[in-house]
Design a protein around this motif. Structure first.
Motif, PDB file in Angstrom:
ATOM      1  N   THR A 191       0.843  -1.202   0.000  1.00  0.00           N
ATOM      2  CA  THR A 191       0.000   0.000   0.000  1.00  0.00           C
ATOM      3  C   THR A 191       0.879   1.253   0.000  1.00  0.00           C
ATOM      4  O   THR A 191       0.622   2.209  -0.753  1.00  0.00           O
ATOM      5  N   LEU A 242       3.810   1.548  -1.147  1.00  0.00           N
ATOM      6  CA  LEU A 242       4.439   1.671  -2.462  1.00  0.00           C
ATOM      7  C   LEU A 242       3.444   2.214  -3.498  1.00  0.00           C
ATOM      8  O   LEU A 242       3.775   3.102  -4.294  1.00  0.00           O
ATOM      9  N   VAL A 243       2.223   1.682  -3.472  1.00  0.00           N
ATOM     10  CA  VAL A 243       1.203   2.134  -4.437  1.00  0.00           C
ATOM     11  C   VAL A 243       0.940   3.632  -4.231  1.00  0.00           C
ATOM     12  O   VAL A 243       0.910   4.408  -5.204  1.00  0.00           O
ATOM     13  N   ILE A 298       3.911   5.719  -5.471  1.00  0.00           N
ATOM     14  CA  ILE A 298       4.002   5.804  -6.947  1.00  0.00           C
ATOM     15  C   ILE A 298       2.865   6.653  -7.500  1.00  0.00           C
ATOM     16  O   ILE A 298       3.044   7.419  -8.453  1.00  0.00           O
ATOM     17  N   CYS A 299       1.678   6.533  -6.908  1.00  0.00           N
ATOM     18  CA  CYS A 299       0.548   7.368  -7.348  1.00  0.00           C
ATOM     19  C   CYS A 299       0.887   8.846  -7.177  1.00  0.00           C
ATOM     20  O   CYS A 299       0.616   9.669  -8.055  1.00  0.00           O
TER      21      CYS A 299
END
Lengths: 160, 499
Positions: free
Chosen positions: A50, A52-53, A56-57
């Protein structure tokens, strides 16, 4: 030119909205996982993924904000896909009470009509025949009861 | 290495009468049909027809079940190529390039390539099994959860970074897919992400999600088109083109061989099998290609890579079943049941004492591969006619079939609902440039990745130093880092050297 800029602006906003939605849904899932249990087995993958997501978002969000070039044209037209998606959603959501036979027949018939088929014998004949054949085939092959309206109440089928 | 007396006995068993072969043709046809219809699984076909094997002797029973397996492995590629619906999870990577080939009017070629790669893959796979059944089964025991976790993370990174216009969006797709794949019960005994829905307790149904993201979302986009293939001349079903595709697969021996090696090895790892093998082979081929950008747009090499690996993984899973008595997946679990029905137990003792039966099963599969060529060439032209159906009729028919298939997979309405939800997600992903393949692979492997990491944690006791004792894991993690930062590092180095 001004209209193009408006379109680009809307595309950029939509692109950013999708990113925020993905980050938000990931965070919501992670929150639910943490609320369920803080045991390491429960969070060993979910928590770092989560983070990481979301990271990156955010990076992609900044890239879109800074990017001065016109965004890529979105693939697929909402005007084409919208009615089909709505009809498909209605088909799936009504399966429980319309059954697979009547639901499929109606879905196919309405779809054909919306796509411009006006030859009524074709339209009705294909919808009925297709729904009947596919329902009977799957009902015979599958070992589960399948909701049907015209072909009778749920029955258990099986070839052997 | 080869027991010649057992080999002679095996040949005698197979060719002294036509009996063993009578069940092969029906088996392949059943496999083709079940593989080609989304929602009907190979393992389902084998389970349905398992009672029939009670009336057959053990050799016939094995030939019948492996024939279903062989036919089904290829059958799954047909809807993947023609409709972007991978009939099974082992045909995901086939859809990556097979479907774009169909859209470009190369559906005959794509089907021929898939048939060629599948048949050669089966032959190579069983040849490897014939020569190396014991070393393979020993090697499988060395692959631990740490290696599996590293392979999955590397795979997601590669697919994410290569299959989308934007690397970041590709990575977001893959990682979000992994998160979705972990929904449901966790190893800690609690549920996450279900938000009260009983349908999600066992997680998101993977194949319905895959059907929704790949097929339904694409059909929404194509609803206003006249035909799947716009060019009228390209819509013809042409057996010569199918044969040309078959030859094209033969002309790529290295891709087939690499796919076969990956297929045998990954297929032999219990619980992993063909669903991972086809993806790894595809990624390896894309990375090794001179034109990596052409993958996902209709490169036949992608179809060869995927099909050679998924058909060969059958041989791999048979290696584990025969040598260790462990089923690698649903299909081999049914075979294990057939073993039990005939009072036979797989394992080292079985291989040692009944080597002739093992050889006979392997040799029979060579025969099945050749029969599949003939049956495939008859079957494919019939199915390829789907490109002649107007989209007005094809779209509602395929969407309905997807819904029926999803119901068949889950046994309740959670399947159709999953198709609906993920078709909408897939449409948004396509529209805004996210990678649908990466997301689908993430959903498929999320649960497996979490299990592998938890087991690694349990084995290591939470000590990072454990990784230093796992050279294969370290090598894979290095490849992961290289695939993410390697090109940037080389660019920076070149810039500095240039200065």
């Amino acid at each position: 030119m001004r209209r193009n800029q408006g379109t680009y602006g809307r595309q950029r906003v939509a692109d950013m909205a999708v990113l925020l939605m993905l980050a938000g849904l990931s965070a919501l899932y992670c929150y639910d996982a943490v609320s369920a249990s803080t045991h390491i087995y429960n969070l060993i993958l979910v928590l770092p993924l989560t983070a990481l997501v979301i990271a990156i978002c955010m990076a992609q969000f900044v890239i879109i904000l800074r990017d001065k070039a016109p965004p890529a044209e979105p693939a697929g037209r909402a005007a084409v896909a919208g009615p089909v998606m709505l009809l498909f959603a209605a088909y799936v959501l009504s399966l429980n009470w319309l059954g697979f036979d009547a639901g499929t027949c109606l879905f196919t018939g309405i779809f054909l009509y919306l796509q411009g088929e006006r030859r009524w014998p074709w339209l009705i004949g294909y919808s009925v025949a297709f729904a009947l054949l596919v329902t009977l085939f799957f009902r015979a092959m599958l070992p589960y009861p399948m909701p049907t309206l015209v072909l009778g109440l749920a029955q258990t089928g099986g070839p052997l | 290495m080869i027991d010649l007396a057992a080999l002679s006995s095996a040949l005698d068993m197979l060719f002294s009468s036509a009996g063993p072969w009578l069940v092969v043709v029906p088996g392949i046809l059943i496999g083709l049909v079940f593989g080609a219809i989304p929602g009907l699984q190979i393992s389902m076909a084998m389970a349905i027809f398992l009672p029939v094997t009670l009336y057959l002797d053990f050799m016939q029973a094995m030939l019948f079940l492996t024939a279903i397996f062989t036919g089904g492995s290829f059958g799954g590629s047909i809807p993947a190529i023609l409709m972007n619906i991978p009939g099974t999870s082992s045909a995901i990577a086939t859809a990556f390039d097979g479907y774009p080939m169909s859209r470009n009017g190369d559906h005959n070629l794509a089907l021929g390539v898939a048939l060629g790669a599948s048949c050669i893959g089966v032959i190579i796979g069983y040849s490897i099994l014939f020569l190396l059944i014991n070393p393979i089964s020993q090697l499988v025991l060395r692959v631990g959860p740490a290696e599996m976790a590293a392979v999955i993370l590397w795979g997601i990174t590669l697919i994410g970074s290569l299959s989308s216009g934007s690397i970041l969006k590709g990575l977001i797709s893959g990682l979000a897919g992994l998160l979705v794949g972990t929904i449901g019960y966790s190893e800690a005994g609690v549920t996450r992400g279900t938000f009260g829905s009983p349908y999600l307790l066992d997680g998101v149904p993977v194949i319905p999600a895959m059907i929704g993201m790949f097929a339904a979302s694409e059909l929404f986009r194509l609803a206003k088109q006249d035909y799947l293939v716009e060019d009228r001349a390209a819509r013809q079903v042409d057996v010569r083109r199918i044969l040309a595709g078959f030859r094209r697969a033969i002309a790529k021996p290295w891709i087939v061989l690499r796919g076969s090696l990956i297929g045998v090895f990954v297929g032999s790892v219990p619980g992993v099998g063909s669903s991972v093998a086809n993806l790894l082979s595809y990624m390896a081929t894309q990375r090794g290609s001179d034109e990596p950008g052409s993958f996902g747009k209709g490169n036949p090499a992608g179809v060869v890579a995927s099909e050679s690996a998924n058909s060969t993984s059958e041989a791999g899973s048979m290696a584990t079943l025969l040598a260790l008595g462990i089923p690698g997946g649903g299909a081999t679990a049914v075979m294990l049941a057939a073993f039990a029905m005939h009072n036979i137990t797989g394992g080292p003792q079985f291989i040692r004492e009944q080597t002739d039966v093992v050889y006979a099963i392997i040799i029979a599969n060579f025969g099945q591969a050749f029969l599949l060529i003939g049956l495939g060439l008859v079957f494919i032209p019939l199915l390829a006619n789907v490109v002649k159906v107007p989209m007005t009729y094809l779209v509602p028919s395929v969407l309905s079939m997807a819904v029926f298939g999803a119901f068949g997979l889950t046994g309740d309405l959670s399947g159709p609902l999953t198709v609906l939800v993920f078709s909408l997600v897939g449409w948004v992903f396509r529209r805004y440039g996210y990678s649908v393949p990466a997301a689908v692979v993430g959903i498929l492997l999320g649960g497996m990745a979490e299990d592998a990491i938890v087991y690694s944690y349990q084995i290591s006791g939470g000590q990072w130093s454990y990784l230093l004792e796992r050279p294969i894991t370290l090598a894979i993690l290095s490849l992961l880092a290289a695939s993410l930062f390697g090109s940037k590092a080389v660019e920076t180095l070149q810039r500095r050297t240039g200065r």
